[in-house]
Design a protein around this motif. Structure first.
Motif, PDB file in Angstrom:
ATOM      1  N   PHE A 149      20.760  32.280  41.012  1.00 24.39           N
ATOM      2  CA  PHE A 149      21.762  33.302  40.772  1.00 24.39           C
ATOM      3  C   PHE A 149      23.090  32.849  41.377  1.00 24.39           C
ATOM      4  O   PHE A 149      23.180  31.796  42.014  1.00 24.39           O
ATOM      5  N   ARG A 150      24.102  33.689  41.193  1.00 26.38           N
ATOM      6  CA  ARG A 150      25.381  33.485  41.861  1.00 26.38           C
ATOM      7  C   ARG A 150      25.805  34.807  42.502  1.00 26.38           C
ATOM      8  O   ARG A 150      25.622  35.870  41.913  1.00 26.38           O
ATOM      9  N   ILE A 151      26.343  34.708  43.695  1.00 29.75           N
ATOM     10  CA  ILE A 151      27.036  35.836  44.303  1.00 29.75           C
ATOM     11  C   ILE A 151      28.519  35.607  44.061  1.00 29.75           C
ATOM     12  O   ILE A 151      29.068  34.580  44.477  1.00 29.75           O
ATOM     13  N   GLN A 152      29.178  36.535  43.366  1.00 35.67           N
ATOM     14  CA  GLN A 152      30.598  36.378  43.054  1.00 35.67           C
ATOM     15  C   GLN A 152      31.377  37.577  43.565  1.00 35.67           C
ATOM     16  O   GLN A 152      30.958  38.724  43.417  1.00 35.67           O
ATOM     17  N   VAL A 153      32.545  37.282  44.147  1.00 35.17           N
ATOM     18  CA  VAL A 153      33.442  38.314  44.646  1.00 35.17           C
ATOM     19  C   VAL A 153      34.766  38.192  43.892  1.00 35.17           C
ATOM     20  O   VAL A 153      35.378  37.116  43.893  1.00 35.17           O
ATOM     21  N   ASP A 154      35.178  39.275  43.237  1.00 35.24           N
ATOM     22  CA  ASP A 154      36.463  39.324  42.539  1.00 35.24           C
ATOM     23  C   ASP A 154      37.325  40.372  43.227  1.00 35.24           C
ATOM     24  O   ASP A 154      36.875  41.509  43.458  1.00 35.24           O
ATOM     25  N   THR A 155      38.568  39.999  43.546  1.00 37.38           N
ATOM     26  CA  THR A 155      39.469  40.898  44.270  1.00 37.38           C
ATOM     27  C   THR A 155      40.712  41.182  43.426  1.00 37.38           C
ATOM     28  O   THR A 155      41.270  40.267  42.798  1.00 37.38           O
ATOM     29  N   PHE A 156      41.146  42.445  43.435  1.00 37.08           N
ATOM     30  CA  PHE A 156      42.265  42.903  42.621  1.00 37.08           C
ATOM     31  C   PHE A 156      43.233  43.713  43.483  1.00 37.08           C
ATOM     32  O   PHE A 156      42.822  44.350  44.462  1.00 37.08           O
ATOM     33  N   LYS A 157      44.487  43.696  43.093  1.00 34.02           N
ATOM     34  CA  LYS A 157      45.471  44.557  43.739  1.00 34.02           C
ATOM     35  C   LYS A 157      45.840  45.693  42.798  1.00 34.02           C
ATOM     36  O   LYS A 157      45.532  45.660  41.600  1.00 34.02           O
ATOM     37  N   GLN A 158      46.544  46.668  43.338  1.00 27.94           N
ATOM     38  CA  GLN A 158      46.891  47.857  42.576  1.00 27.94           C
ATOM     39  C   GLN A 158      48.058  47.562  41.632  1.00 27.94           C
ATOM     40  O   GLN A 158      49.058  46.961  42.024  1.00 27.94           O
ATOM     41  N   ALA A 159      47.905  47.958  40.384  1.00 27.53           N
ATOM     42  CA  ALA A 159      48.955  47.768  39.394  1.00 27.53           C
ATOM     43  C   ALA A 159      49.910  48.959  39.427  1.00 27.53           C
ATOM     44  O   ALA A 159      49.725  49.918  40.180  1.00 27.53           O
ATOM     45  N   ASP A 164      45.102  44.112  38.738  1.00 32.54           N
ATOM     46  CA  ASP A 164      45.789  42.820  38.857  1.00 32.54           C
ATOM     47  C   ASP A 164      44.937  41.859  39.679  1.00 32.54           C
ATOM     48  O   ASP A 164      44.735  42.054  40.888  1.00 32.54           O
ATOM     49  N   HIS A 165      44.442  40.819  39.023  1.00 30.34           N
ATOM     50  CA  HIS A 165      43.523  39.889  39.683  1.00 30.34           C
ATOM     51  C   HIS A 165      44.236  39.058  40.743  1.00 30.34           C
ATOM     52  O   HIS A 165      45.327  38.538  40.532  1.00 30.34           O
ATOM     53  N   LEU A 166      43.601  38.936  41.909  1.00 28.54           N
ATOM     54  CA  LEU A 166      44.145  38.142  43.004  1.00 28.54           C
ATOM     55  C   LEU A 166      43.337  36.888  43.292  1.00 28.54           C
ATOM     56  O   LEU A 166      43.891  35.806  43.451  1.00 28.54           O
ATOM     57  N   HIS A 167      42.017  37.036  43.359  1.00 32.28           N
ATOM     58  CA  HIS A 167      41.206  35.901  43.820  1.00 32.28           C
ATOM     59  C   HIS A 167      39.753  36.132  43.449  1.00 32.28           C
ATOM     60  O   HIS A 167      39.274  37.264  43.410  1.00 32.28           O
ATOM     61  N   SER A 168      39.043  35.024  43.140  1.00 32.41           N
ATOM     62  CA  SER A 168      37.604  35.073  42.858  1.00 32.41           C
ATOM     63  C   SER A 168      36.928  33.869  43.497  1.00 32.41           C
ATOM     64  O   SER A 168      37.495  32.765  43.516  1.00 32.41           O
ATOM     65  N   PRO A 174      37.851  45.076  35.245  1.00 27.74           N
ATOM     66  CA  PRO A 174      37.594  45.925  36.403  1.00 27.74           C
ATOM     67  C   PRO A 174      37.702  47.405  36.111  1.00 27.74           C
ATOM     68  O   PRO A 174      37.175  48.216  36.824  1.00 27.74           O
ATOM     69  N   THR A 175      38.392  47.771  35.028  1.00 25.48           N
ATOM     70  CA  THR A 175      38.565  49.193  34.719  1.00 25.48           C
ATOM     71  C   THR A 175      37.247  49.855  34.357  1.00 25.48           C
ATOM     72  O   THR A 175      37.137  51.066  34.402  1.00 25.48           O
ATOM     73  N   ALA A 176      36.243  49.078  33.989  1.00 21.55           N
ATOM     74  CA  ALA A 176      34.950  49.665  33.644  1.00 21.55           C
ATOM     75  C   ALA A 176      34.289  50.296  34.858  1.00 21.55           C
ATOM     76  O   ALA A 176      33.353  51.053  34.735  1.00 21.55           O
ATOM     77  N   PHE A 177      34.794  49.961  36.067  1.00 18.19           N
ATOM     78  CA  PHE A 177      34.190  50.477  37.280  1.00 18.19           C
ATOM     79  C   PHE A 177      34.920  51.682  37.853  1.00 18.19           C
ATOM     80  O   PHE A 177      34.490  52.270  38.819  1.00 18.19           O
ATOM     81  N   VAL A 178      36.061  52.029  37.264  1.00 14.47           N
ATOM     82  CA  VAL A 178      36.883  53.072  37.863  1.00 14.47           C
ATOM     83  C   VAL A 178      36.150  54.396  37.898  1.00 14.47           C
ATOM     84  O   VAL A 178      36.152  55.114  38.881  1.00 14.47           O
ATOM     85  N   ASN A 179      35.506  54.721  36.810  1.00 14.98           N
ATOM     86  CA  ASN A 179      34.817  56.008  36.714  1.00 14.98           C
ATOM     87  C   ASN A 179      33.370  55.817  37.118  1.00 14.98           C
ATOM     88  O   ASN A 179      32.663  55.003  36.557  1.00 14.98           O
TER      89      ASN A 179
END
Length: 502
Positions: free
Chosen positions: A206-216, A223-227, A281-286
């Motif tokens: 498997f892979r453990i992945q971390v994606d980080t975003f800032k507020q638009a 807004d993607h910052l780092h993965s 990432p918007t799929a996770f907002v709700n």
């Protein structure tokens, strides 16, 4: 001769003394202790060479760093990616560190960012079929999640969300200026996604992945910052410890020369930079019970799929685009390719091929399709793309009697022989593969746009106008390319219709 030998000894002694004196100068410059390599590199000759190298600030500097507190395997070759073993259900700390230099990204200073942690497949073939794999796991493990966040142990995480439709991901907000640690628990094991054939199967990574975003500007964290990600394997409880011990013992048995080809085992695992995971990432907002799932079909899959029993898979009715027919054309658009996949019973792969045109799909080899879709569906898709259409067992032609009578009346009104000769009676071809009465009923409903549930019986008009019920045996005795006039009469009870073949 003795005098010559003595002179040689004197010369050698003098040379040795001069050499020692020259070395003593170096010793005085560098000091009595061990010399420092940084002092050597500071010499002018090395400074001149370094001046041609780009300065350090020209290299890309990641804004964050993620470190998982789990040891890497010692049995990984030098140039391969690290591999970390985890125990099922055990909490492992992932430290989220602010790695910015002074003045970097001032817009996020003092503000929160959002990170999504996922456990995903490392193997490309399993990534293509991720939705099916996760649905199968969900079916076998109802109520469980692949990934959880150990909230009591975590530090600095805010507004934690887990989406019921995304069992393999968690999201949260955190402040880069403060200490942040997320403790994760992986509940799936690597062998759960291995075909059960012979026992003792090798588990998939498997892979453990971390994606980080800032507020638009709209307030959403898009807004993607780092993965970054790392490769893992998950074992049953205590299995990771045993595997780590086994790898360490194997390495101890190797020679020193062989050990040089392998990486040392590190106490922690540093996640390396990678591309962001394709899900938005918007799929996770709700976090409501019925959100838009991330692992779902593309918008193209909303096209209605005709009943597989309503028409022939090889010969479609009128009004169907060419891309939805038997053969996919290279000129087919992305939308037509999606329709073709749905029409040929490949709805689970509309997401995989969501950006493929007809030409793109036709370029894939048999091996490509097997790798993407697996052996069964890959071969089936290849055959559907490349093979010739199967010849129907029986073909009949039907014409609606009302339209034919109307055309005859128009001919008689014209009173011209030319009109009679120029009349065109439109017949529809029906191709039968099952040679059954139910198939005839379905095809007639499709051709004449009659709801299938409203057709009560299908009759054939026999001698003296009698109505004979169309049975499977009668259909099997139809002559190939027979022609019929079709008329409908209302049923005796007033509900539905009877169809009569004349």
């Amino acid at each position: 001769m003795a005098w010559v030998l003595k002179m040689d000894e004197v010369i050698e002694s003098g040379l040795a003394h001069d050499f020692d004196a020259s070395l003593s100068g170096i010793g005085q410059e560098l000091g009595a202790g061990a010399y420092s390599m940084s002092d050597v590199l500071a010499l002018p000759i090395f400074k001149q060479e370094d001046s041609n190298l780009p300065p350090d600030n020209d290299t890309k500097h990641p804004p964050f760093q993620y470190v998982m507190c789990a040891a890497t395997s010692p049995a990984v070759k030098l140039h391969d990616e690290t591999l970390t073993y985890l125990n099922q259900g055990q909490s492992y700390e992932i430290r989220l560190l602010d790695n910015r230099k002074m003045g970097d990204m001032p817009e996020i200073s003092g503000k929160l960012v959002k990170s999504i942690i996922r456990v995903v497949f490392h193997d490309r073939r399993l990534q293509y079929t991720e939705h099916q794999q996760l649905e199968g796991w969900k079916w076998n493990r109802p109520g469980d999640r692949l990934l959880d966040l150990d909230i009591p142990m975590s530090v600095g995480v805010i507004d934690i969300k887990t989406n019921p439709s995304q069992l393999n991901a968690v999201e949260f907000l955190w402040d880069p200026g403060k200490r942040t640690s997320a403790f994760i628990q992986v509940h799936c094991i690597s062998t759960e996604f291995t075909p059960r054939k012979h026992g003792g199967e090798k588990g998939v990574p498997f892979r453990i992945q971390v994606d980080t975003f800032k507020q638009a500007e709209n307030g959403e964290y898009t807004d993607h910052l780092h993965s970054a990600s790392c490769q893992i394997k998950v074992f049953k409880p205590k299995g990771a410890d045993r595997k780590q011990k086994t790898d360490r013992e194997k390495m101890e048995k190797r020679t020193a020369h062989e050990k040089e080809k392998y990486q040392p085992s590190y106490d922690t695992t540093i996640l390396t930079e990678c591309s962001p995971w394709p899900d938005t990432p918007t799929a996770f907002v709700n976090s409501s019970p019925t959100p838009t799932p991330a692992f779902t079909s593309t918008p193209h899959s909303t096209y209605s799929v005709p009943d597989s029993n309503s028409s022939s898979p090889n010969h479609q009715g009128d009004g169907i685009p060419q891309a939805s027919g038997e053969h996919l054309q290279p000129s087919a658009t992305i939308q037509e390719t999606q329709q073709w996949l749905l029409k040929h019973r490949f709805p689970t792969y509309t997401r995989v091929f969501s950006n493929f045109s007809g030409a793109d799909l036709l370029k894939l080899t048999r091996e490509d399709l097997v790798q993407i879709c697996g052996p069964a569906d890959g071969i089936r898709l290849y055959n559907a793309l490349k093979s010739r259409s199967v010849r129907p067992r029986l073909t009949i032609y039907v014409c609606q009697e009302q339209s034919r009578n109307a055309q005859l009346e128009r001919q008689q009104d014209s009173g011209s022989g030319e009109g009679r000769n120029g009349a065109i009676f439109v017949y529809h071809a029906i191709y039968l593969e099952e040679m059954a009465a139910s198939e005839v009923t379905r095809k007639l409903a499709l051709v004449f746009n009659i709801p299938l549930h409203q057709i009560n019986q299908v009759y054939r008009q026999g001698p003296t106008g009698i109505h004979i019920l169309v049975s499977d045996q009668m259909v099997q005795n139809f002559e190939d390319e027979s022609c019929f006039l079709v008329t409908t009469i209302k049923a005796e009870n007033g509900e539905g219709f009877h169809i009569i073949l004349k």
